[in-house]
Design an enzyme around this catalytic site. Structure first.
Site, mmCIF file in Angstrom:
data_model
loop_
_atom_site.group_PDB
_atom_site.id
_atom_site.type_symbol
_atom_site.label_atom_id
_atom_site.label_comp_id
_atom_site.label_asym_id
_atom_site.label_seq_id
_atom_site.Cartn_x
_atom_site.Cartn_y
_atom_site.Cartn_z
ATOM 1 C CD GLU A 299 -2.509 1.295 2.680
ATOM 2 O OE1 GLU A 299 -3.041 2.385 2.972
ATOM 3 O OE2 GLU A 299 -2.549 0.301 3.428
ATOM 4 C CG ASP B 44 0.192 6.995 -0.948
ATOM 5 O OD1 ASP B 44 -0.906 7.500 -1.254
ATOM 6 O OD2 ASP B 44 1.097 7.620 -0.363
ATOM 7 C CG ASP C 124 -6.251 1.134 3.517
ATOM 8 O OD1 ASP C 124 -6.065 2.338 3.250
ATOM 9 O OD2 ASP C 124 -6.597 0.728 4.643
ATOM 10 C CD GLU D 133 -3.236 4.481 -1.348
ATOM 11 O OE1 GLU D 133 -3.321 5.699 -1.565
ATOM 12 O OE2 GLU D 133 -3.051 3.988 -0.199
#
Length: 173
Positions: free
Chosen positions: A76, A80, A142, A145
């Site tokens: 994640e 991101d 979450d 990503e």
């Protein structure tokens, strides 16, 4: 009070239910058997920490897949940053105003938007999490990503862009 055996059987059923979805995940992301790292990462992307911390369930999954998975958390973080890069790059090439690019990037990659995009996707059905332990408000974003992180780690930036265009075209609109 349920016996230890019934709890163990319940966890076994929970693990088996998700394992049935593994083939769908691997097919959707075009993962071949020999791509062990990619297989581990893409499956881990769909595995929420609410399940990954359950030793009994994880033991069953590890045994069945002959592969040790971890939760989506680390992927994640990578996803991101990669998602930020993709969106900033796209906006940079399309617009001239720095302030607009910054604000528009923030809107497109914010948790609320990612939750909405993933929530409308069929991929949400493949997420493995404990609904009793998870606040739904962040799970979808979450996992979104984490998927980007797994793709980037194993296939690169171009594959991430192709994935977004195929499954989440709305992020560009």
């Amino acid at each position: 009070m349920p016996s230890k055996q019934s709890k163990k059987e319940k966890k076994k059923r929970i693990a088996k239910t998700w394992l049935k979805k593994v083939e769908i995940i691997l097919f959707t992301f075009n993962v071949e058997d020999k791509q062990v790292a990619y297989k581990r990462d893409i499956l881990s992307a769909f595995l929420h920490k609410s399940i990954a911390t359950d030793k009994q369930i994880m033991d069953i999954i590890t045994l069945e897949l002959r592969l040790k998975l971890s939760s989506h958390d680390k992927l994640e973080i990578l996803g991101d940053k990669v998602l930020d890069l993709i969106i900033v790059q796209w906006l940079f090439n399309k617009y001239d105003t720095p302030g607009f690019i910054t604000n528009e990037t923030s809107k497109r990659v914010c948790r609320k938007n990612l939750n909405k995009l993933m929530g409308r996707s069929n991929l949400k059905k493949l997420i493995f999490h404990n609904v009793l332990k998870v606040e739904k408000s962040s799970v979808y974003g979450d996992i979104f990503e984490a998927i980007i992180g797994a793709i980037y780690k194993n296939k690169g930036l171009k594959a991430c862009k192709e994935f977004l265009k195929k499954h989440f075209e709305d992020i560009y609109l």
